[in-house]
Design a protein around this motif. Sequence first.
Motif, PDB file in Angstrom:
ATOM      1  N   ARG A  28      30.751 -11.900 -20.189  1.00  0.00           N
ATOM      2  CA  ARG A  28      31.569 -12.051 -21.385  1.00  0.00           C
ATOM      3  C   ARG A  28      32.763 -11.104 -21.312  1.00  0.00           C
ATOM      4  O   ARG A  28      32.723 -10.094 -20.634  1.00  0.00           O
ATOM      5  CB  ARG A  28      30.749 -11.785 -22.643  1.00  0.00           C
ATOM      6  CG  ARG A  28      30.274 -10.340 -22.811  1.00  0.00           C
ATOM      7  CD  ARG A  28      29.346 -10.225 -24.015  1.00  0.00           C
ATOM      8  NE  ARG A  28      28.902  -8.853 -24.239  1.00  0.00           N
ATOM      9  CZ  ARG A  28      27.990  -8.496 -25.143  1.00  0.00           C
ATOM     10  NH1 ARG A  28      27.422  -9.421 -25.920  1.00  0.00           N
ATOM     11  NH2 ARG A  28      27.665  -7.223 -25.271  1.00  0.00           N
ATOM     12  N   ALA A  49      35.580  -9.461 -24.093  1.00  0.00           N
ATOM     13  CA  ALA A  49      36.138  -9.284 -25.423  1.00  0.00           C
ATOM     14  C   ALA A  49      37.621  -8.953 -25.305  1.00  0.00           C
ATOM     15  O   ALA A  49      38.071  -8.471 -24.257  1.00  0.00           O
ATOM     16  CB  ALA A  49      35.396  -8.165 -26.147  1.00  0.00           C
ATOM     17  N   GLU A  51      29.766  -6.905 -32.311  1.00  0.00           N
ATOM     18  CA  GLU A  51      30.181  -6.458 -30.981  1.00  0.00           C
ATOM     19  C   GLU A  51      29.832  -7.444 -29.876  1.00  0.00           C
ATOM     20  O   GLU A  51      30.218  -7.250 -28.719  1.00  0.00           O
ATOM     21  CB  GLU A  51      29.589  -5.082 -30.656  1.00  0.00           C
ATOM     22  CG  GLU A  51      28.096  -4.968 -30.869  1.00  0.00           C
ATOM     23  CD  GLU A  51      27.755  -4.357 -32.213  1.00  0.00           C
ATOM     24  OE1 GLU A  51      28.393  -4.733 -33.240  1.00  0.00           O
ATOM     25  OE2 GLU A  51      26.837  -3.509 -32.259  1.00  0.00           O
ATOM     26  N   ASP A  52      29.107  -8.503 -30.203  1.00  0.00           N
ATOM     27  CA  ASP A  52      28.845  -9.572 -29.233  1.00  0.00           C
ATOM     28  C   ASP A  52      29.996 -10.571 -29.175  1.00  0.00           C
ATOM     29  O   ASP A  52      29.990 -11.479 -28.339  1.00  0.00           O
ATOM     30  CB  ASP A  52      27.559 -10.325 -29.593  1.00  0.00           C
ATOM     31  CG  ASP A  52      26.316  -9.469 -29.472  1.00  0.00           C
ATOM     32  OD1 ASP A  52      25.445  -9.562 -30.363  1.00  0.00           O
ATOM     33  OD2 ASP A  52      26.215  -8.712 -28.492  1.00  0.00           O
ATOM     34  N   THR A  53      30.961 -10.421 -30.048  1.00  0.00           N
ATOM     35  CA  THR A  53      32.114 -11.318 -30.073  1.00  0.00           C
ATOM     36  C   THR A  53      32.878 -11.228 -28.758  1.00  0.00           C
ATOM     37  O   THR A  53      33.271 -10.148 -28.318  1.00  0.00           O
ATOM     38  CB  THR A  53      33.048 -10.968 -31.239  1.00  0.00           C
ATOM     39  OG1 THR A  53      32.364 -11.211 -32.477  1.00  0.00           O
ATOM     40  CG2 THR A  53      34.320 -11.799 -31.192  1.00  0.00           C
ATOM     41  N   ALA A  54      33.058 -12.381 -28.110  1.00  0.00           N
ATOM     42  CA  ALA A  54      33.715 -12.424 -26.803  1.00  0.00           C
ATOM     43  C   ALA A  54      33.812 -13.869 -26.348  1.00  0.00           C
ATOM     44  O   ALA A  54      33.202 -14.762 -26.953  1.00  0.00           O
ATOM     45  CB  ALA A  54      32.935 -11.613 -25.779  1.00  0.00           C
ATOM     46  N   GLN A 111      34.027 -19.513 -26.705  1.00  0.00           N
ATOM     47  CA  GLN A 111      34.226 -18.400 -27.628  1.00  0.00           C
ATOM     48  C   GLN A 111      33.008 -18.230 -28.533  1.00  0.00           C
ATOM     49  O   GLN A 111      32.529 -19.208 -29.132  1.00  0.00           O
ATOM     50  CB  GLN A 111      35.464 -18.639 -28.488  1.00  0.00           C
ATOM     51  CG  GLN A 111      35.728 -17.577 -29.549  1.00  0.00           C
ATOM     52  CD  GLN A 111      36.163 -16.260 -28.952  1.00  0.00           C
ATOM     53  OE1 GLN A 111      37.041 -16.207 -28.096  1.00  0.00           O
ATOM     54  NE2 GLN A 111      35.559 -15.153 -29.426  1.00  0.00           N
ATOM     55  N   THR A 136      32.059 -15.875 -31.822  1.00  0.00           N
ATOM     56  CA  THR A 136      32.574 -14.941 -32.811  1.00  0.00           C
ATOM     57  C   THR A 136      31.482 -14.637 -33.820  1.00  0.00           C
ATOM     58  O   THR A 136      30.924 -15.564 -34.426  1.00  0.00           O
ATOM     59  CB  THR A 136      33.805 -15.509 -33.532  1.00  0.00           C
ATOM     60  OG1 THR A 136      34.813 -15.830 -32.565  1.00  0.00           O
ATOM     61  CG2 THR A 136      34.365 -14.500 -34.523  1.00  0.00           C
TER      62      THR A 136
END
Length: 129
Positions: A38, A40, A89-92, A124, A126
Amino acid sequence: QVQLVESGGGLVQDGGSLRLSCAASGLTFSSCTMGWFRQAPGKEREFVAAITWGYGRTYYSDSVKGRFTISRDNAKNTMYLQMNSLKPEDTAVYYCAARTSLRLGSSSRYRDDHEYDYWGQGTQVTVSS
């Protein structure tokens, strides 16, 4: 022509779940070690999880261990990433990758994106707080 196509990304709330899929074609899927990475915004691409060919041994980054599960269905040429207890914080953008070498090794080998030969276009994810 090798193709890796990710799907299943989207917007989810903090604590939610998503399942990503990676459909592979043009290669001998059952003989490939597969990985998820991943990236970000503003950060380098990082390893998330990998599953080897053969016995299907799995490896995870410390940040997702216990929350994410990688799996594969060789009959469908598809790899999955079940993501639970998602955090902002897993958004990527999540990428799947295929490693065609049959040579197995230590976990460090599968965490290195240079070990992988083919990549998908990314999907993506989010996570909103």
